[in-house]
Design a protein around this motif. Structure first.
Motif, mmCIF file in Angstrom:
data_model
loop_
_atom_site.group_PDB
_atom_site.id
_atom_site.type_symbol
_atom_site.label_atom_id
_atom_site.label_comp_id
_atom_site.label_asym_id
_atom_site.label_seq_id
_atom_site.Cartn_x
_atom_site.Cartn_y
_atom_site.Cartn_z
ATOM 1 N N PRO A 151 0.821 -1.228 0.000
ATOM 2 C CA PRO A 151 0.000 0.000 0.000
ATOM 3 C C PRO A 151 0.857 1.281 0.000
ATOM 4 O O PRO A 151 0.455 2.305 -0.530
ATOM 5 N N TYR A 152 2.044 1.199 0.628
ATOM 6 C CA TYR A 152 2.939 2.376 0.634
ATOM 7 C C TYR A 152 3.448 2.680 -0.775
ATOM 8 O O TYR A 152 3.637 3.835 -1.144
ATOM 9 N N THR A 153 3.644 1.623 -1.584
ATOM 10 C CA THR A 153 4.058 1.840 -2.983
ATOM 11 C C THR A 153 3.014 2.708 -3.687
ATOM 12 O O THR A 153 3.345 3.687 -4.355
ATOM 13 N N TRP A 154 1.746 2.330 -3.492
ATOM 14 C CA TRP A 154 0.674 3.090 -4.156
ATOM 15 C C TRP A 154 0.621 4.533 -3.641
ATOM 16 O O TRP A 154 0.469 5.485 -4.401
ATOM 17 N N GLN A 155 0.817 4.685 -2.342
ATOM 18 C CA GLN A 155 0.829 6.034 -1.756
ATOM 19 C C GLN A 155 1.932 6.880 -2.409
ATOM 20 O O GLN A 155 1.710 8.028 -2.784
#
Ligand code: FAD
Length: 565
Positions: free
Chosen positions: A286-290
């Motif tokens: 999810p941090y990648t997407w953020q």
């Protein structure tokens, strides 16, 4: 390597490869016995053991051959080594290529006499870092203490209840309901990891890729919620972290692979912050997407470590997903995208390269091949890479970044590497077609932990599980095993949001398309392949693969060459 002797204690020293001249010097130093732990022909110019044995005898030295490789040290080797050392009248010198194998044999033989810490410290003082051996030393001590009292024995034990382990259990039970199967799995959750590229790309929520292990475990299998720390194949037992042993008649090893984040200096400290991320972990995708969503331009680096890794396409899939999003949001022009790969080509199977190069051009991606990430400093947003020049001299290159997606180095789990089941590289040493162990006939491997040279993917595990199930059941019935795996793996390359190049190939890069070319041509990006990946494959995983429904995955059966049956 120049000749070097390292003293372990007054009774034993270990050394690098020796030759006839050195034997003479060793005799003068007072050694009485030589043990050769190195098989012949490991490298050119290596003196043959028979010749050294002759030379030693002429000098009045006792000479023993106990050849082992790092991967195949069994308890029997350890006991033989210990017997030789204990029964000599004077100092013993054991040698191999570097002395590590001899030190390993000694360390294991000491398990009953000293604490693990003191054994490892003594080895360290002699110049050998054997810390990875810790679980096996503990295991030997505990096995003796328990006098090999197994907690329980099952017909079939599966180590690892991830994708491959559960699929194998389900396929076994589909063939024969009521089998006595125990699955040893420490994790509370089971993950659909191929979905993590989609999580990092903002297509799936992370929760869609996770279910409780208890809800996906076959109902009639026994779940042992524990961790395996060692194998004792000569006694048909595995050792658990809490000291229990579980016996088996047949064993399937399905423990996946390990992510070696710590091999990159500074990485663990900064992962999940400072713009540093990875899709290789559930909680970080999810941090990648953020990061992709909040990116305002600058330098974005995507790294790929040396092979083998799971899903060899994943390091670049995330890059195309990001680039496409930035293109849509009109910030691609102000963005410098770099793909830094330790490989020499963009993808190992040539047929897919033209499509990938088209997208590399479209997104203006800079390719830096044979460049390996070795260190990261999150605070200054700097990454260091090592690359070799024409003279093979290694140079360090530093690169500043605003976003860094790291694919970590990967290897076989340590507890497999240090076990007698491993091959030289540490993977469970199995036949690449039958998936049965090369030395232990009642052991199989499935999924990422096996030595098979296929692309390590879920798609591969989906095809391997029925092969293992079929062969194991056939073997139980006393018949010749005849299910074969052709190396199939698949790595759907998400080249843009809405299109995928569906790579499907087997051993030696042979293309193995599932669908006719008019429906899906895997060498070209297609919307249908995207739809398959997003809508169909999660269902295939949870509702077919983990339930033993072998849709497009029935094992190929080949007749016994001897009997024709
Ligand atoms: P895993 O599913 O990892 O399971 C191993 C299990 O062993 C785990 O449950 C673990 O807890 C257990 N275990 C570990 N150590 C022990 C121990 N000591 N004792 C007992 N149990 C233990 N594949 C595709 O086909 N297509 C894709 O598009 C794709 N994309 C991917 C993208 C990403 C980002 C990632 C990370 C993977 C991707 N893969 C893809 C690869 C695929 O997910 C793996 O190849 C697959 O999950 C391998 O299954 P496995 O059962 O061997 O390993």
């Amino acid at each position: 390597m120049s000749f070097q002797v390292n003293k372990i204690n007054d009774r034993l020293s270990v050394a690098t490869q020796l030759n006839a001249r050195e034997l003479q010097a060793l005799k003068e130093q007072g050694f009485k016995t030589i043990i050769n732990n190195r098989p012949d022909d490991e490298e050119t110019g290596q003196p043959r053991s028979a010749t050294l044995s002759e030379d030693a005898k002429q000098l009045g030295l006792a000479y023993f051959e106990l050849p082992v490789t790092g991967a195949n040290i069994t308890d029997a080797h350890v006991e033989q080594f210990d017997n030789i050392v204990e029964n000599q009248n004077g100092p013993v010198l054991a040698f191999c290529r570097s002395g590590t194998r001899c030190a390993t044999l000694w360390a294991l033989s000491e398990a009953d006499n000293a604490t693990t810490d003191s054994i490892l410290k003594q080895a360290q003082q002699a110049g050998y870092d054997l810390s990875a051996l810790k679980p096996r030393i503990d295991q030997r001590r505990e096995a003796t203490a328990a006098n090999i009292a197994y907690s329980v024995t099952h017909d079939i034990v599966i180590v690892g209840g991830g994708s491959a382990g559960l699929a194998t259990a389900a396929s076994l039970l589909k063939r024969q309901a009521g089998l006595d199967i125990a699955i040893i799995e420490p994790s509370e959750n089971n993950y659909y990891q191929p979905g993590w590229t989609m999580v990092g790309g903002g297509i799936f929520p992370a929760e869609k890729t996770r279910r409780k292990t208890q809800n996906v475990m076959p109902r009639s299998a026994k779940w042992i919620r524990n961790k395996v720390i060692g194998f004792d194949p000569d006694r048909n037992a595995v050792l658990l972290e809490d000291g229990q042993q579980v016996g088996y008649k047949r064993l399937v090893v399905a423990a996946g692979l390990q992510l070696d984040f710590e091999k990159i200096e500074g990485l663990s400290e900064t992962l999940g912050k400072n713009g540093v991320t990875t899709n290789y972990q559930y909680h970080l995708a999810p941090y990648t997407w953020q990061l992709i969503r909040r990116f305002k331009g600058g330098t974005a680096i995507f790294t790929q470590p040396p092979m083998p890794i799971k899903c060899a396409g994943a390091p670049q899939k995330v890059m195309y997903m990001a680039a496409d999003y930035w293109r849509d949001n009109k910030i691609l022009k102000g963005t410098n995208i770099l793909f830094c790969s330790s490989g020499a080509v963009i993808f190992g199977v040539k047929a897919y390269v033209p499509t990938l190069m088209k997208y590399v051009g479209k997104y203006n991606i800079g390719l830096n091949f044979e460049e390996n990430l070795v260190a990261v400093d999150g605070t200054s947003q700097t990454a260091w890479f090592e690359r070799k020049d024409e003279n093979d001299k290694v140079h360090r290159v530093s690169r500043k970044f605003d976003m860094l997606h790291v694919t970590p180095p990967q290897s076989a789990p340590d507890f497999i590497k240090m076990s007698p089941l491993a091959n030289q590289e540490g993977w469970v040493d199995v036949d690449p077609t039958t998936l049965r162990h090369q030395r232990y006939e009642n052991i199989y491997a499935v999924g990422d932990c096996g030595s098979m040279p296929n692309a390590k993917t879920m798609a591969a595990a989906r095809k391997q599980a029925p092969v293992v199930a079929e062969n194991l059941i056939t073997d139980r019935g006393g018949k010749h095993i005849n299910a074969h795996y052709d190396g199939y793996g698949s790595c759907p390359l998400t080249v843009e949001r809405g299109k995928i190049a569906l790579t499907e190939f087997g051993y030696e890069g042979k293309l193995l398309p599932t669908f006719p070319k008019w429906l899906i041509d895997g060498t070209k990006p297609s919307r249908l392949a995207w739809w398959l990946k997003v809508k169909i494959m999660p269902f295939v995983y949870w509702s077919l693969m983990l339930k033993g429904r072998e849709w497009l995955a029935k094992p190929q059966l080949k007749p016994d060459p001897k009997t024709g049956l």
